[in-house]
Design an enzyme around this catalytic site. Structure first.
Site, short mmCIF file in Angstrom:
data_model
loop_
_atom_site.label_atom_id
_atom_site.label_comp_id
_atom_site.label_asym_id
_atom_site.label_seq_id
_atom_site.Cartn_x
_atom_site.Cartn_y
_atom_site.Cartn_z
CG LEU A 88 18.98 55.11 13.25
CD1 LEU A 88 20.33 54.96 13.50
CD2 LEU A 88 18.96 57.19 13.10
CB ALA A 110 16.77 54.38 6.39
N GLY A 111 17.11 51.46 5.86
CA GLY A 111 18.61 50.61 5.44
C GLY A 111 17.59 49.35 5.03
CD GLN A 141 20.82 57.24 6.22
OE1 GLN A 141 20.02 55.72 6.71
NE2 GLN A 141 21.66 56.85 6.45
N GLY A 155 25.12 55.22 6.27
CA GLY A 155 25.79 55.22 7.70
C GLY A 155 25.28 55.57 8.29
CB THR A 156 24.07 55.15 12.41
OG1 THR A 156 26.15 54.74 12.79
CG2 THR A 156 24.21 53.01 12.24
N GLY A 204 31.46 46.24 18.12
CA GLY A 204 32.35 47.28 18.76
C GLY A 204 31.81 47.44 20.03
CG ASN A 229 27.38 50.74 20.10
OD1 ASN A 229 26.59 51.01 20.45
ND2 ASN A 229 27.90 50.92 19.07
CG HIS A 275 -2.82 17.70 0.91
ND1 HIS A 275 -3.57 18.66 -0.03
CD2 HIS A 275 -2.51 16.56 0.31
CE1 HIS A 275 -3.72 17.74 -2.02
NE2 HIS A 275 -3.18 16.38 -1.14
#
Length: 403
Positions: free
Chosen positions: A6, A8-9, A78, A83-84, A136, A170, A318
Site C-alpha cells: 500500500l 497511495a496515501g 486508488q 481506507g485500507t 488496534g 495489529n 559554515h
C-alpha cells in the site's frame, strides 16, 4: 506469494516532508521506505509485487518499473484515499486466485518475521506493546498453555479499547486466504473509511488465522519515526568508500561514501553515516550519529551534523550546528544557523501534527524543514520547530514556533 504494498496515501502526518514526495518514497539510506519494504517481502518469499498507488504515483512507478530485484511488479490506482480495504480492493483486478499478503509501504519489517508470516498463512503480524490501548488490539484464543504461536488463533481485532484483550497490536502485515478477495466490500467505519480490519474480522470468523510476532517493526508515520527509520537501516550498513576522500579526513566506524561524493581535509565522520553520490563535506566538518546526507548536499566549513537527514541539494553553511533534525530538499541554512535539540527541563520534545501537540518520545529532537527553506545568518531554531516549504528567517532571528 503475491504481495500487495500500500503506497497511495498523502502522508499528511509527515508534512512538510511530503508536500512533494509520497511518504513511502522518502529516502532511507539511499532507497525509498517502500523499497526496504519490498526487499524484505522478496527475501521473505514474495513472488510478485502489486503497488497500490495514488499520491505522486509516477514517482513510485518510475522507481520500481515493471520488475524489481527480478520480481514482477504491477500497479493499481486508488483514485481516492478511502481506507485500507478500499486500497486492497483497488488491487483486486491484479490479484490472481491465490492467497495474498498485504503490507504497508511506509512500514519496516525484519525479514525473518515476514518469512514466518508467509509460511503461516492465513496469518497476521503482531507486535507486543506495554500500552496497547492506542492501537488496534488482537483478540487471541489459546488452544493450550504452549508459548508457541501455532497453538494460538486470532478471533478478532478491537480498535483502541479501554480494556485491551491482549498486549498484541495489529502491525499492518496480513497473509490472507484467496477467499478474502470476496471480503473487501466492507461497510464504511465511523471515520467514513473502508477498513481492512473488517476484512480481517471476516477472515477470522471463516478460517483459522495465526498471530505471528514481528520481532522488529516500525510504522513510519511522523517525522521523528522517519529519523528512527534511518537509525535502524544505518545500523545495518557496512563501511564502503567509493568517493573522493581526503587522506587528511578521519572516518570512523560504519561510514558509506558513495561514488562522486567528496570528503575534504579535516573532516571527522563517526558512523553510522551514509553520504550519497555528489555530496560534498567540509573542510573541517564533523558528522556523527545516524546521519544520511543525500546527493548534491553540501556541508560547509566547521559545520557539525548529528543524527540527522539532509535531503538532496541542501546546503548547511559554515559554522552551523544541526542535531536530530530533518532538512528537506533544496534547504539553505545561512552561516551560523544553530539548531537546539534539547529542552532545559529534559522533558520529551513535542511537535504539532495535524493541529495537535504530540510528544515525540525523544529527549533530543531538532527541527523539520520542508523543501526550499532558507535561514538568515546566525538564526537560532528551537527544539521541535517545523518550517514549512519555502519558509524564511531573518538574520539573527530566534524561531520558537512553527512557521
Amino acid at each position: 506469494m503475491q504481495t500487495v504494498i500500500l503506497a497511495a496515501g498523502k502522508g499528511t502526518r509527515m508534512r512538510p516532508l511530503t508536500e512533494s514526495t509520497a511518504k513511502p518514497m522518502l529516502p532511507v539510506v539511499g532507497e525509498p521506505i517502500a523499497a526496504h519494504t519490498a526487499q524484505a517481502a522478496i527475501n521473505a518469499g514474495a513472488s510478485r509485487l502489486i503497488f497500490v498507488i495514488g499520491y505522486e504515483a509516477e514517482s513510485v512507478k518510475e522507481y520500481f518499473g515493471e520488475s524489481y530485484q527480478d520480481t514482477p511488479v504491477a500497479y493499481a490506482t486508488q483514485t481516492e484515499q478511502r481506507g485500507t480495504a478500499d486500497a486492497v480492493r483497488a488491487a483486486k483486478a491484479e490479484l490472481t486466485e491465490d492467497p495474498f499478503v498485504v503490507l504497508n509501504g511506509d512500514n519496516l519489517y525484519d525479514v525473518s518475521s515476514l518469512e514466518s508470516l508467509y509460511v503461516s498463512a492465513p496469518s497476521i503480524g503482531t507486535v507486543r506493546v506495554e500500552n496497547p490501548s492506542a492501537y488496534g488490539v488482537l483478540e487471541i484464543t489459546e488452544d493450550n498453555e504452549s508459548e508457541s504461536d501455532m497453538s494460538k488463533r486470532v478471533s478478532g481485532v478491537v480498535e483502541k479499547p479501554a480494556n485491551p484483550p491482549s498486549n498484541r497490536i495489529n502491525a499492518g502485515a496480513y497473509a490472507f486466504p484467496e477467499a478474502a478477495r470476496g471480503w473487501l466490500d466492507v461497510d464504511p467505519s465511523e471515520r467514513d473509511e473502508y477498513e481492512l480490519t473488517d476484512t480481517l474480522q471476516q477472515t477470522c470468523e471463516s478460517v483459522s488465522v495465526t498471530p505471528v510476532d514481528i520481532d522488529r517493526w516500525l510504522d513510519v508515520g511522523r517525522p521523528w519515526e522517519y529519523l528512527e527509520a534511518n537509525e535502524w537501516k544505518l545500523s545495518e550498513c557496512r563501511p564502503r568508500f567509493e568517493g573522493d576522500v581526503s587522506p587528511d579526513a578521519d572516518l570512523r566506524g560504519s561510514v558509506v561514501v558513495e561514488s562522486d561524493a567528496t570528503i575534504e581535509p579535516g573532516v571527522v565522520i563517526d558512523g553510522p553515516v551514509y553520504i550519497a553520490s555528489g555530496a560534498t563535506i567540509g573542510p573541517n566538518a564533523y558528522i556523527r550519529g545516524a546521519t544520511m546526507i543525500e546527493s548534491g548536499a553540501h556541508v560547509g566549513h566547521a559545520v557539525e551534523i548529528k543524527n540527522s537527514v539532509l535531503r538532496s541539494e541542501t546546503s548547511v553553511g559554515h559554522l552551523s550546528y544541526v542535531g536530530d533534525s530533518i532538512l528537506g530538499c533544496n534547504v539553505n541554512f545561512g552561516a551560523g544557523t544553530t539548531v537546539a535539540n534539547l529542552r532545559h527541563d529534559d522533558a520529551d520534545i513535542k511537535q504539532t501534527v495535524k493541529g495537535e501537540r504530540i510528544s515525540t518520545g525523544r529527549r533530543k529532537f531538532g527541527v523539520v524543514c520542508g523543501e526550499g527553506v532558507k535561514t538568515g545568518i546566525n538564526t537560532s531554531l528551537s527544539p521541535g520547530v517545523k518550517l514549512s516549504c519555502e519558509a524564511r528567517t531573518e538574520p539573527g532571528e530566534t524561531v520558537t514556533r512553527d512557521r
